[in-house]
Design a protein around this motif. Sequence first.
Motif, mmCIF file in Angstrom:
data_model
loop_
_atom_site.group_PDB
_atom_site.id
_atom_site.type_symbol
_atom_site.label_atom_id
_atom_site.label_comp_id
_atom_site.label_asym_id
_atom_site.label_seq_id
_atom_site.Cartn_x
_atom_site.Cartn_y
_atom_site.Cartn_z
ATOM 1 N N ASN A 185 0.749 -1.202 -0.120
ATOM 2 C CA ASN A 185 -0.025 -0.003 -0.036
ATOM 3 C C ASN A 185 0.897 1.248 -0.222
ATOM 4 O O ASN A 185 0.399 2.124 -0.640
ATOM 5 C CB ASN A 185 -1.019 0.100 1.178
ATOM 6 C CG ASN A 185 -1.951 -0.830 1.106
ATOM 7 O OD1 ASN A 185 -2.281 -1.505 -0.070
ATOM 8 N ND2 ASN A 185 -2.444 -1.486 2.201
ATOM 9 N N ARG A 186 2.168 1.316 0.706
ATOM 10 C CA ARG A 186 2.840 2.523 0.580
ATOM 11 C C ARG A 186 3.269 2.951 -0.629
ATOM 12 O O ARG A 186 3.118 4.277 -0.983
ATOM 13 C CB ARG A 186 4.135 2.034 1.525
ATOM 14 C CG ARG A 186 3.848 1.997 3.009
ATOM 15 C CD ARG A 186 5.094 2.166 3.669
ATOM 16 N NE ARG A 186 5.003 1.601 5.083
ATOM 17 C CZ ARG A 186 5.187 0.454 5.686
ATOM 18 N NH1 ARG A 186 5.702 -0.448 4.893
ATOM 19 N NH2 ARG A 186 4.919 0.201 7.081
ATOM 20 N N PRO A 187 3.495 2.113 -1.634
ATOM 21 C CA PRO A 187 4.057 2.915 -2.932
ATOM 22 C C PRO A 187 3.010 3.182 -3.588
ATOM 23 O O PRO A 187 2.772 4.292 -4.556
ATOM 24 C CB PRO A 187 4.804 1.724 -3.540
ATOM 25 C CG PRO A 187 4.578 0.330 -2.870
ATOM 26 C CD PRO A 187 4.320 0.854 -1.472
ATOM 27 N N MET A 188 1.763 2.510 -3.468
ATOM 28 C CA MET A 188 0.336 3.043 -3.988
ATOM 29 C C MET A 188 -0.258 4.245 -3.738
ATOM 30 O O MET A 188 -0.435 5.282 -4.418
ATOM 31 C CB MET A 188 -0.505 1.940 -3.905
ATOM 32 C CG MET A 188 -2.078 2.357 -4.519
ATOM 33 S SD MET A 188 -2.252 2.330 -6.265
ATOM 34 C CE MET A 188 -1.732 0.610 -6.675
ATOM 35 N N LEU A 189 0.020 4.388 -2.217
ATOM 36 C CA LEU A 189 -0.278 5.590 -1.541
ATOM 37 C C LEU A 189 0.632 6.897 -2.281
ATOM 38 O O LEU A 189 0.122 7.815 -2.461
ATOM 39 C CB LEU A 189 -0.181 5.521 -0.078
ATOM 40 C CG LEU A 189 -0.390 7.071 0.773
ATOM 41 C CD1 LEU A 189 -1.641 7.585 0.358
ATOM 42 C CD2 LEU A 189 -0.171 6.879 2.135
#
Length: 204
Positions: A14-18
Amino acid sequence: MSTQPPAGADRSFNRPMLFKLVVVALLMFGFGFALVPMYRAICEVTGINNLVQRDATAREAKNTQVDMSRTISIEFDANARGPLGFKPEQNSIDVHPGEVTTVMYDVSNQQARTIQAQAIPSYAPKQATEFFKKIECFCFTQQTLKANESKRMPVVFVVDPKLPKDVKTITLSYTFFELNAPAPSTRGTAGQTADSAAKAADPA
């Protein structure tokens, strides 16, 4: 046997997507605010303060033969971007091709400060664009409006008799937008976007 990945793996995904969502949101805001500086840069390079040119002179219009056998319905539309009140004084009018016609638009500055604004015209159907000849128009130059000032502004035009026979209605639409709008802070908006993106990416 459970096939669900560990919670830590979800967060790592989720971090890179965020990050990507936040970057896209910031780029969109940046592009919107860059439109006005881009407009000003073009004006400076070309040495003019507008991008809209006169389509015909008064002498050319007077020498145009009026076609009394045809009637064209001209519809008027107005859109404002920023602290502006903007509308035509009449919604439509019937004209003969070759007939010089004047209509009025009302604009008001709804802020307690002086603003500069520019109107950009568009036409429907597109094929009518080259046959709609503006002689005088407030869109030829930037307009300065003092705090809470209102103006009546004319558009003088003529429809070229060479307009295709199947075109019986032309819509003249103006978009009036402020040029010197103060750039609002994007910190709060970006923060809200990031929070929304985080919730969407990691509902837990």
